[in-house]
Scaffold this motif. Sequence first.
Motif, PDB file in Angstrom:
ATOM      1  N   SER A  29       0.835  -1.204   0.000  1.00  0.00           N
ATOM      2  CA  SER A  29       0.000   0.000   0.000  1.00  0.00           C
ATOM      3  C   SER A  29       0.868   1.252   0.000  1.00  0.00           C
ATOM      4  CB  SER A  29      -0.927  -0.004   1.217  1.00  0.00           C
ATOM      5  OG  SER A  29      -0.162   0.043   2.415  1.00  0.00           O
ATOM      6  N   THR A  30       0.256   2.354  -0.349  1.00  0.00           N
ATOM      7  CA  THR A  30       0.947   3.643  -0.364  1.00  0.00           C
ATOM      8  C   THR A  30      -0.066   4.762  -0.203  1.00  0.00           C
ATOM      9  OG1 THR A  30       2.338   5.152  -1.654  1.00  0.00           O
ATOM     10  CG2 THR A  30       0.850   3.731  -2.883  1.00  0.00           C
ATOM     11  N   VAL A  31       0.382   5.884   0.331  1.00  0.00           N
ATOM     12  CA  VAL A  31      -0.483   7.049   0.471  1.00  0.00           C
ATOM     13  C   VAL A  31      -0.710   7.725  -0.881  1.00  0.00           C
ATOM     14  CG1 VAL A  31       1.399   8.695   0.915  1.00  0.00           C
ATOM     15  CG2 VAL A  31      -0.881   9.105   1.889  1.00  0.00           C
ATOM     16  N   HIS A  32       0.153   7.451  -1.846  1.00  0.00           N
ATOM     17  CA  HIS A  32       0.056   8.074  -3.163  1.00  0.00           C
ATOM     18  C   HIS A  32      -0.976   7.345  -4.025  1.00  0.00           C
ATOM     19  CE1 HIS A  32       3.592  10.213  -1.875  1.00  0.00           C
ATOM     20  NE2 HIS A  32       4.256   9.083  -1.715  1.00  0.00           N
ATOM     21  N   ARG A  33      -1.408   8.001  -5.111  1.00  0.00           N
ATOM     22  CA  ARG A  33      -2.398   7.429  -6.020  1.00  0.00           C
ATOM     23  C   ARG A  33      -1.973   7.680  -7.470  1.00  0.00           C
ATOM     24  NH1 ARG A  33      -3.341   5.466  -1.925  1.00  0.00           N
ATOM     25  NH2 ARG A  33      -5.269   5.425  -0.676  1.00  0.00           N
ATOM     26  N   PHE A  34      -2.434   6.789  -8.362  1.00  0.00           N
ATOM     27  CA  PHE A  34      -2.115   6.909  -9.792  1.00  0.00           C
ATOM     28  C   PHE A  34      -3.402   6.699 -10.585  1.00  0.00           C
ATOM     29  CE2 PHE A  34       0.808   5.091 -13.394  1.00  0.00           C
ATOM     30  CZ  PHE A  34       0.461   6.154 -14.206  1.00  0.00           C
ATOM     31  N   LEU A  35      -3.869   7.771 -11.231  1.00  0.00           N
ATOM     32  CA  LEU A  35      -5.063   7.703 -12.078  1.00  0.00           C
ATOM     33  C   LEU A  35      -4.590   7.605 -13.528  1.00  0.00           C
ATOM     34  CD1 LEU A  35      -8.151   7.885 -12.461  1.00  0.00           C
ATOM     35  CD2 LEU A  35      -7.898  10.380 -12.507  1.00  0.00           C
ATOM     36  N   TYR A  36      -4.936   6.514 -14.188  1.00  0.00           N
ATOM     37  CA  TYR A  36      -4.403   6.193 -15.519  1.00  0.00           C
ATOM     38  C   TYR A  36      -5.536   6.105 -16.531  1.00  0.00           C
ATOM     39  CZ  TYR A  36      -2.568   3.006 -19.150  1.00  0.00           C
ATOM     40  OH  TYR A  36      -2.220   2.416 -20.333  1.00  0.00           O
ATOM     41  N   PHE A  37      -5.348   6.755 -17.696  1.00  0.00           N
ATOM     42  CA  PHE A  37      -6.331   6.721 -18.781  1.00  0.00           C
ATOM     43  C   PHE A  37      -5.686   6.074 -20.011  1.00  0.00           C
ATOM     44  CE2 PHE A  37      -7.619  10.321 -16.144  1.00  0.00           C
ATOM     45  CZ  PHE A  37      -8.985  10.143 -16.033  1.00  0.00           C
ATOM     46  N   PRO A  38      -6.005   4.828 -20.319  1.00  0.00           N
ATOM     47  CA  PRO A  38      -5.347   4.144 -21.442  1.00  0.00           C
ATOM     48  C   PRO A  38      -5.588   4.787 -22.800  1.00  0.00           C
ATOM     49  CG  PRO A  38      -6.475   2.578 -20.011  1.00  0.00           C
ATOM     50  CD  PRO A  38      -6.921   3.937 -19.589  1.00  0.00           C
ATOM     51  N   ASP A  39      -6.734   5.464 -22.990  1.00  0.00           N
ATOM     52  CA  ASP A  39      -7.067   5.976 -24.316  1.00  0.00           C
ATOM     53  C   ASP A  39      -7.183   7.499 -24.345  1.00  0.00           C
ATOM     54  OD1 ASP A  39      -9.341   6.079 -22.785  1.00  0.00           O
ATOM     55  OD2 ASP A  39     -10.700   5.393 -24.361  1.00  0.00           O
ATOM     56  N   GLU A  40      -6.535   8.180 -23.406  1.00  0.00           N
ATOM     57  CA  GLU A  40      -6.566   9.636 -23.380  1.00  0.00           C
ATOM     58  C   GLU A  40      -5.202  10.209 -23.721  1.00  0.00           C
ATOM     59  OE1 GLU A  40      -8.736  11.857 -23.331  1.00  0.00           O
ATOM     60  OE2 GLU A  40     -10.555  11.129 -22.365  1.00  0.00           O
ATOM     61  N   ASN A  41      -5.210  11.518 -24.029  1.00  0.00           N
ATOM     62  CA  ASN A  41      -3.985  12.179 -24.445  1.00  0.00           C
ATOM     63  C   ASN A  41      -3.461  13.110 -23.349  1.00  0.00           C
ATOM     64  OD1 ASN A  41      -5.706  14.390 -24.569  1.00  0.00           O
ATOM     65  ND2 ASN A  41      -5.837  14.398 -26.784  1.00  0.00           N
TER      66      ASN A  41
END
Length: 694
Positions: free
Chosen positions: A646-658
């Motif tokens: 676990s981590t306090v950080h977050r990663f929001l990922y968009f596979p089909d966005e620019n």
Amino acid sequence: MPQNPFASLEDYIALPRIDAVALSPDGTRAVLTVATLNKDKTGYDRALWEVPAAGGGTPRRLTRSAKGEQGAAFTANGDLLFVSGRPDAEGDGEDEAAQLWLLPAAGGEARAITRLAGGVSGIEAVADAASVAVLSADLLPSADSFEADAKLRAERKKRKLSAILHTTYPVRYWDHDLGPAEPHLLSLELGDLADTIGSLAASDTAEDEPDATTPYPASLPRPRDLTPAPGRTADTAGTALTPDGRTLIAAMRFPEGRAERFAIVSIDVASGEHATLFEERSTYFEGPAISHDGSLIAYVRATFSDPTGPADQELWVAGIDGAAPRRLAEGWDRWPADVTFAHDDTALIVTADQDGRGPVFRVPLDGGAPVQLTTDDHAYSNVSVDRATGALVALRSSWMVPPHPVRIDPDGTVTALATPAPLPAPAGTMTEVETTAEDGARVRGWLLLPEGADAASPAPLLLWIHGGPLNSWNAWSWRWNPQLALARGYAVLLPDPALSTGYGLDFIARGWNSWGVKPYTDLMSITDEVVARADIDETKTAAMGGSFGGYMANWVAGHTDRFRAIVTHASLWALDQFAGTTDSSSYWQEIFTPEAMVENSPHRYVENISTPLLVIHGDRDYRVPIGESLRLWSELNEHFGEDDGSTVHRFLYFPDENHWVLKPQHAVVWYETVFGFLGEHVHGTPAPTVAGLG
């Protein structure tokens, strides 16, 4: 808190948006390109609307189709041209590429006037006094005709081929792959257009023969290729047609090793003959404009920048044949855009960033100093000249109001025009703030305050860092919109630190070859100034930014613990890695010394990060490739991940966005995630589950 369109993300994405404005030749009509949310809320449909250019009146819708319309331009006789992928009754099916359409000024329905297999990319230029237009369109390099291009495309589609063999650099741009087709400039004689009555079946017999190539329709004017075998030279930096339609002036792209330069080229429309007017090694010649009498060219000249400092963007004028070039407004170190000639050809009309605004200027051809025509807190774009009166029509915006059409009289009086997109009421107020940096420079910005913020109820502060970095916080953005933060109670600081435009070359040079240090100290100085206000809660602050703003967010994270949360979008993390993987690698290696590339790389300070980070990236971002955030995320977990993963950080990922994340449904997810993350760390409230993320 009073309800407004910014309180609900669903209401926000549904707001209609004005993309562009075009002015009719007689100066009486302005045509707006208006984007509205489609039925499934996954994109925007565009339509053309007409409003009186003098003010007053009621907007009138001109077009309506499922595929939408854009790129509107008027012909000399007042017909309206636009690009659309709408079905053509005389076309080959529903899955058609976008074509050029014409809506007659005299009335009647719009009709497609091209039928290119790869479609039309855009309208490059239209003659003021002749029936000639120039289009941009992509053609496959081995095709020697429009028919051959269509056949090659059909073969690739049938075989499901997507491979591209490159022989030059670059291979992609912003969010799309380059090739295999190459951009061309095509002229079109609109006077050859005529309606016919008859059966189309007789001309379509070739389609029944499997190896035959369908001929280009004889009922349409056949485009003339002005750039055969172009490579990527027709990726222009602006084009203009002489009023008689005989000469195209284009800023054409030429390779310089891995880099590129632009040269001003004159193209004879009848013969296709090219003549280079202005070309210098390591120099850009861009944005050509032609006087109304056809005798003069205006353009912007800029040498390549290098680690010693930024190059100026110079405004020049010359004869139509390139004779007697001379620089205008020498010593005026603002960077001109939207260059066009005044109605009487005695001056240029330009826009430029200026002290946190984007005014309109008049630059005399006689060597006089530029005169600022607009003096409000707005930025102007899409400027057109009424050739009869000298008045201007443009779009205007600020951080309090989205783009809307206006008329600017010669004395500077600005009149808002009718619009089918009502302007939403802002969620707070905007005030100018400034401070003195450690080196004595004035650093300013905009502070947006939510309703009700005062000494008794101070607002939490969100430092929002702009991208670029050669940019200024002076115009509305539908994508990066602080009104949404205001509606949720945050004050938003929009500063212009070192490297920002609109303050002169010296201000840019303060941060040149030193991205991290000088912009950072500017940002901290103006933040100190703002948190000292009684209406700001200095105990509840956060920072965020995208692109260069994301780079600075990463730098801030590694150099201070003053913020409770940091959001870093599409950010540069390791400059050595980034410089070789971005879509234009040579530029970054031109503007930095090798030592500065190392010294200004945020990844070197990862072990100093103590603030929770929300990392956001789209996989189709080719300007700042996804590898930057992948490495950032890996190193955050390497240094700060717990034993259980676990981590306090977050990663929001968009596979089909620019680079920007443009799809409305994804914009909603973006803001919900950002505000949830900020709420968790600024206010201590649990981050809500974002609908659609599973």
